[in-house]
Every structure is written in C-alpha cells, then in structure tokens.
Design a protein around this motif. Structure first.
Motif, PDB file in Angstrom:
ATOM      1  N   LEU A  70       0.807  -1.222   0.000  1.00 53.25           N
ATOM      2  CA  LEU A  70       0.000   0.000   0.000  1.00 53.25           C
ATOM      3  C   LEU A  70       0.844   1.277   0.000  1.00 53.25           C
ATOM      4  O   LEU A  70       0.632   2.187   0.790  1.00 53.25           O
ATOM      5  CB  LEU A  70      -0.948   0.012   1.217  1.00 53.25           C
ATOM      6  N   GLY A  71       1.837   1.342  -0.884  1.00 46.09           N
ATOM      7  CA  GLY A  71       2.616   2.563  -1.014  1.00 46.09           C
ATOM      8  C   GLY A  71       3.632   2.794   0.068  1.00 46.09           C
ATOM      9  O   GLY A  71       3.992   3.946   0.345  1.00 46.09           O
ATOM     10  N   LEU A  72       4.116   1.738   0.724  1.00 44.50           N
ATOM     11  CA  LEU A  72       5.130   1.907   1.759  1.00 44.50           C
ATOM     12  C   LEU A  72       6.439   2.386   1.146  1.00 44.50           C
ATOM     13  O   LEU A  72       6.740   2.114  -0.010  1.00 44.50           O
ATOM     14  CB  LEU A  72       5.380   0.582   2.488  1.00 44.50           C
ATOM     15  N   SER A  73       7.228   3.094   1.940  1.00 48.23           N
ATOM     16  CA  SER A  73       8.536   3.533   1.487  1.00 48.23           C
ATOM     17  C   SER A  73       9.465   2.328   1.342  1.00 48.23           C
ATOM     18  O   SER A  73       9.154   1.219   1.784  1.00 48.23           O
ATOM     19  CB  SER A  73       9.141   4.518   2.484  1.00 48.23           C
ATOM     20  N   GLU A  74      10.649   2.549   0.742  1.00 48.57           N
ATOM     21  CA  GLU A  74      11.602   1.455   0.568  1.00 48.57           C
ATOM     22  C   GLU A  74      12.024   0.860   1.909  1.00 48.57           C
ATOM     23  O   GLU A  74      12.114  -0.360   2.062  1.00 48.57           O
ATOM     24  CB  GLU A  74      12.836   1.970  -0.191  1.00 48.57           C
ATOM     25  N   ASP A  75      12.272   1.722   2.903  1.00 49.29           N
ATOM     26  CA  ASP A  75      12.659   1.230   4.229  1.00 49.29           C
ATOM     27  C   ASP A  75      11.518   0.460   4.888  1.00 49.29           C
ATOM     28  O   ASP A  75      11.737  -0.581   5.531  1.00 49.29           O
ATOM     29  CB  ASP A  75      13.079   2.399   5.125  1.00 49.29           C
ATOM     30  N   GLU A  76      10.302   0.962   4.740  1.00 51.01           N
ATOM     31  CA  GLU A  76       9.143   0.283   5.331  1.00 51.01           C
ATOM     32  C   GLU A  76       8.902  -1.066   4.662  1.00 51.01           C
ATOM     33  O   GLU A  76       8.541  -2.042   5.319  1.00 51.01           O
ATOM     34  CB  GLU A  76       7.905   1.165   5.212  1.00 51.01           C
ATOM     35  N   THR A  77       9.131  -1.121   3.352  1.00 46.74           N
ATOM     36  CA  THR A  77       8.971  -2.377   2.628  1.00 46.74           C
ATOM     37  C   THR A  77       9.989  -3.398   3.115  1.00 46.74           C
ATOM     38  O   THR A  77       9.679  -4.574   3.312  1.00 46.74           O
ATOM     39  CB  THR A  77       9.129  -2.162   1.115  1.00 46.74           C
ATOM     40  N   ALA A 119      11.372  -3.521   6.044  1.00 49.91           N
ATOM     41  CA  ALA A 119      10.967  -3.946   7.380  1.00 49.91           C
ATOM     42  C   ALA A 119       9.805  -4.933   7.313  1.00 49.91           C
ATOM     43  O   ALA A 119       9.722  -5.875   8.106  1.00 49.91           O
ATOM     44  CB  ALA A 119      10.581  -2.721   8.214  1.00 49.91           C
ATOM     45  N   TYR A 120       8.922  -4.710   6.345  1.00 52.23           N
ATOM     46  CA  TYR A 120       7.769  -5.592   6.132  1.00 52.23           C
ATOM     47  C   TYR A 120       8.233  -7.026   5.881  1.00 52.23           C
ATOM     48  O   TYR A 120       7.669  -7.987   6.395  1.00 52.23           O
ATOM     49  CB  TYR A 120       6.984  -5.072   4.939  1.00 52.23           C
ATOM     50  N   TRP A 121       9.298  -7.178   5.095  1.00 49.68           N
ATOM     51  CA  TRP A 121       9.784  -8.500   4.721  1.00 49.68           C
ATOM     52  C   TRP A 121      10.714  -9.106   5.761  1.00 49.68           C
ATOM     53  O   TRP A 121      10.978 -10.312   5.737  1.00 49.68           O
ATOM     54  CB  TRP A 121      10.556  -8.410   3.398  1.00 49.68           C
ATOM     55  N   ALA A 122      11.258  -8.317   6.665  1.00 50.08           N
ATOM     56  CA  ALA A 122      12.360  -8.763   7.517  1.00 50.08           C
ATOM     57  C   ALA A 122      12.025 -10.037   8.296  1.00 50.08           C
ATOM     58  O   ALA A 122      12.824 -10.975   8.328  1.00 50.08           O
ATOM     59  CB  ALA A 122      12.762  -7.646   8.481  1.00 50.08           C
ATOM     60  N   GLU A 123      10.852 -10.084   8.932  1.00 49.03           N
ATOM     61  CA  GLU A 123      10.500 -11.253   9.728  1.00 49.03           C
ATOM     62  C   GLU A 123      10.301 -12.475   8.849  1.00 49.03           C
ATOM     63  O   GLU A 123      10.703 -13.580   9.192  1.00 49.03           O
ATOM     64  CB  GLU A 123       9.231 -10.975  10.544  1.00 49.03           C
ATOM     65  N   ASN A 124       9.696 -12.292   7.675  1.00 49.70           N
ATOM     66  CA  ASN A 124       9.495 -13.405   6.757  1.00 49.70           C
ATOM     67  C   ASN A 124      10.829 -13.992   6.300  1.00 49.70           C
ATOM     68  O   ASN A 124      11.019 -15.208   6.284  1.00 49.70           O
ATOM     69  CB  ASN A 124       8.683 -12.944   5.547  1.00 49.70           C
ATOM     70  N   VAL A 125      11.740 -13.116   5.918  1.00 47.94           N
ATOM     71  CA  VAL A 125      13.046 -13.563   5.452  1.00 47.94           C
ATOM     72  C   VAL A 125      13.793 -14.287   6.570  1.00 47.94           C
ATOM     73  O   VAL A 125      14.423 -15.331   6.350  1.00 47.94           O
ATOM     74  CB  VAL A 125      13.867 -12.363   4.924  1.00 47.94           C
ATOM     75  N   ARG A 126      13.713 -13.762   7.794  1.00 43.32           N
ATOM     76  CA  ARG A 126      14.424 -14.381   8.916  1.00 43.32           C
ATOM     77  C   ARG A 126      13.929 -15.795   9.159  1.00 43.32           C
ATOM     78  O   ARG A 126      14.727 -16.735   9.320  1.00 43.32           O
ATOM     79  CB  ARG A 126      14.245 -13.543  10.181  1.00 43.32           C
ATOM     80  N   VAL A 127      12.602 -15.993   9.192  1.00 43.26           N
ATOM     81  CA  VAL A 127      12.042 -17.309   9.457  1.00 43.26           C
ATOM     82  C   VAL A 127      12.434 -18.301   8.367  1.00 43.26           C
ATOM     83  O   VAL A 127      12.843 -19.434   8.638  1.00 43.26           O
ATOM     84  CB  VAL A 127      10.509 -17.223   9.595  1.00 43.26           C
ATOM     85  N   VAL A 128      12.328 -17.865   7.113  1.00 44.06           N
ATOM     86  CA  VAL A 128      12.649 -18.753   5.991  1.00 44.06           C
ATOM     87  C   VAL A 128      14.131 -19.110   5.989  1.00 44.06           C
ATOM     88  O   VAL A 128      14.512 -20.278   5.830  1.00 44.06           O
ATOM     89  CB  VAL A 128      12.232 -18.095   4.660  1.00 44.06           C
ATOM     90  N   LYS A 129      15.004 -18.121   6.193  1.00 39.93           N
ATOM     91  CA  LYS A 129      16.442 -18.391   6.204  1.00 39.93           C
ATOM     92  C   LYS A 129      16.821 -19.329   7.346  1.00 39.93           C
ATOM     93  O   LYS A 129      17.677 -20.216   7.179  1.00 39.93           O
ATOM     94  CB  LYS A 129      17.221 -17.077   6.318  1.00 39.93           C
ATOM     95  N   ASP A 130      16.203 -19.159   8.503  1.00 39.19           N
ATOM     96  CA  ASP A 130      16.498 -20.028   9.641  1.00 39.19           C
ATOM     97  C   ASP A 130      16.159 -21.481   9.319  1.00 39.19           C
ATOM     98  O   ASP A 130      16.920 -22.408   9.640  1.00 39.19           O
ATOM     99  CB  ASP A 130      15.727 -19.581  10.878  1.00 39.19           C
ATOM    100  N   MET A 131      15.004 -21.704   8.682  1.00 34.61           N
ATOM    101  CA  MET A 131      14.613 -23.061   8.352  1.00 34.61           C
ATOM    102  C   MET A 131      15.508 -23.665   7.285  1.00 34.61           C
ATOM    103  O   MET A 131      15.924 -24.831   7.392  1.00 34.61           O
ATOM    104  CB  MET A 131      13.158 -23.073   7.883  1.00 34.61           C
ATOM    105  N   LEU A 132      15.824 -22.904   6.252  1.00 38.16           N
ATOM    106  CA  LEU A 132      16.706 -23.413   5.204  1.00 38.16           C
ATOM    107  C   LEU A 132      18.084 -23.735   5.762  1.00 38.16           C
ATOM    108  O   LEU A 132      18.707 -24.728   5.376  1.00 38.16           O
ATOM    109  CB  LEU A 132      16.832 -22.390   4.068  1.00 38.16           C
ATOM    110  N   GLY A 133      18.558 -22.907   6.683  1.00 37.65           N
ATOM    111  CA  GLY A 133      19.864 -23.145   7.275  1.00 37.65           C
ATOM    112  C   GLY A 133      19.888 -24.323   8.215  1.00 37.65           C
ATOM    113  O   GLY A 133      20.851 -25.085   8.245  1.00 37.65           O
ATOM    114  N   LYS A 134      18.829 -24.511   8.984  1.00 39.25           N
ATOM    115  CA  LYS A 134      18.808 -25.565   9.994  1.00 39.25           C
ATOM    116  C   LYS A 134      18.558 -26.943   9.406  1.00 39.25           C
ATOM    117  O   LYS A 134      19.179 -27.941   9.819  1.00 39.25           O
ATOM    118  CB  LYS A 134      17.746 -25.251  11.053  1.00 39.25           C
ATOM    119  N   TYR A 135      17.643 -27.025   8.441  1.00 39.32           N
ATOM    120  CA  TYR A 135      17.219 -28.326   7.940  1.00 39.32           C
ATOM    121  C   TYR A 135      17.637 -28.612   6.500  1.00 39.32           C
ATOM    122  O   TYR A 135      17.407 -29.703   6.007  1.00 39.32           O
ATOM    123  CB  TYR A 135      15.689 -28.456   8.020  1.00 39.32           C
TER     124      TYR A 135
END
Length: 239
Positions: free
Chosen positions: A211-218, A220-236
């Motif tokens: 919804l028109g978020l700034s680059e920094d806000e975008t 931040a929007y993805w940060a938690e998703n990326v962290r969870v996915v990277k953790d799973m790919l790294g662990k398993y």
C-alpha cells in the motif's frame, strides 16, 4: 445446510481499544480464558486435523504457502534469492518433521479469534462481552493460533507482525499463567517443534499489503518473513 443465529451485542470491537489500553489493563484482559474455553471442548473421534467432523486433511500448510508464493507478482528479488531453495525444501523435507511434533494436542478452535472478532464493554474495556465470527471453527493443533495470540503482545503493523510492546514478556506470562496447563504445553518440545515448522509455512509468503510503503518500510515488512525462511533453510537444508 448450516444455520446462523445472531444477537445484537452492545459494545466496542476490541481491536480499536486494546492497543491503547494501559499495560496494567492489558495484563488483566482475559483472552486466555476465551481460548481455553474452545480448547477444552470434547472433539468427535478420531481426532484429526480438519473440520470439527474430524475429516482428515492431506494438505500441508507449507505446500499451500508455496503455491501462493509461486503465483505472487512483484517480488522478483525474493523469488530470485529464495524460490528455488524453498521449492526444494518443501519437496524434500516436509516428510522429515520430527515425530514428537505429532504429540501436540488437537482441539476445537475458533480459527479467527483475533481482537477484531472480540466485543468488549463500552464502559469497562477489559470486560469481554462476546466473541463473534464463529463461521471459522475447526479442529487443529492449538498452537496453530500462534500468530493470532501473538497479536496480544505486539503492536499493529502492515504485515500483521509488529514490534513487541515494551513489556511483552509480562503480557505473555500473564496470558499463559492464566491457563497453566496450556502454558506447560506451550513450552513443550512438541509445541516448539510444531511452531517452528508451522511458522515456516506462515511466513514463507507474507500478505500483500504494501500500500505505497517507502523502501525502508517495505524492507521492514519483509524482515520477519526472510528471517524465518532463512532459519529453516539453514537448519534443515543448507546454509
């Protein structure tokens, strides 16, 4: 054919009130008892993931999320960095979920019992008057409501997973301390493993709400998703 019985309930939607409550009032907001009331309803047997009629579900959250991720438009960089690895992970690792995760209790639950479906008193904002939206009921692991429960400890955010309130630890302790049996389950190995894999399915693809978020806000929007996915790919899977 289903029936729906309605009754007018005077009050306010909790989602418009709860974020502004003082910390002391959040501590006594008795949502834990509402969840417990559902979780202790006897289920018909056999107890399987699915509808309350106990129809078995063959589809894994991770596979459903992958289909949505593959179709998502406008996230080329994310696809470039993660899609191949996620596809391989889902194809090769979902059958390797540790068996202890199966020990988590299956319960009757209101699958959308967030604050937007809670009516509180006009005058005493910690007093729950009604829970609405009962078309969303199912039998499922109790911890599949993790994200909805987490919203009691976090500020609102575009991706539905905002920063924690300043004293979120006390809020969590008050919630699970109100229902100690479930608090014990919440710290069990079965629940922790279930949540690890369940969150991977949830966060593999975020809701599309930029919804028109700034680059920094975008970012931040993805940060938690990326962290969870990277953790799973790294662990398993692989680094």
């Amino acid at each position: 054919m289903g029936r729906q019985i309605t009754r007018f309930t005077l009050g306010l939607v909790a989602s418009s009130i709860y974020p502004r409550l003082p910390h002391e009032e959040k501590l006594i907001f008795q949502m834990a008892l509402a969840f417990q009331a559902c979780w202790t309803i006897p289920l018909p047997g056999p107890h399987m993931i699915g509808e309350l009629s106990a129809r078995e579900s063959k589809t894994h959250t991770g596979r459903l999320a992958l289909v949505a991720l593959e179709k998502q438009q406008g996230i080329q960089e994310y696809h470039k960095g993660y899609l191949d690895r996620i596809q391989a992970f889902v194809a090769n690792h979902l059958n390797k979920i540790p068996a202890v995760a199966e020990d988590i209790p299956l319960v009757a639950l209101h699958a959308d019992m967030g604050l937007h479906n809670v009516i509180v008193s006009n005058h005493a904002h910690t007093l729950i008057q009604a829970i609405i939206g009962w078309e969303f009921i199912a039998s499922a692991p109790y911890a599949s409501l993790h994200q909805i429960i987490e919203m009691l400890f976090r500020k609102t955010a575009p991706n539905g997973f905002g920063p924690e309130y300043g004293r979120a630890k006390e809020l969590r302790e008050a919630f699970w301390g109100t229902i100690p049996e479930w608090g014990d389950w919440n710290t069990s190995e079965a629940t922790q493993l279930f949540l690890e894999w369940f969150r991977f399915g949830l966060f593999m693809k975020p809701k599309w709400l930029f919804l028109g978020l700034s680059e920094d806000e975008t970012a931040a929007y993805w940060a938690e998703n990326v962290r969870v996915v990277k953790d799973m790919l790294g662990k398993y899977s692989w680094p």
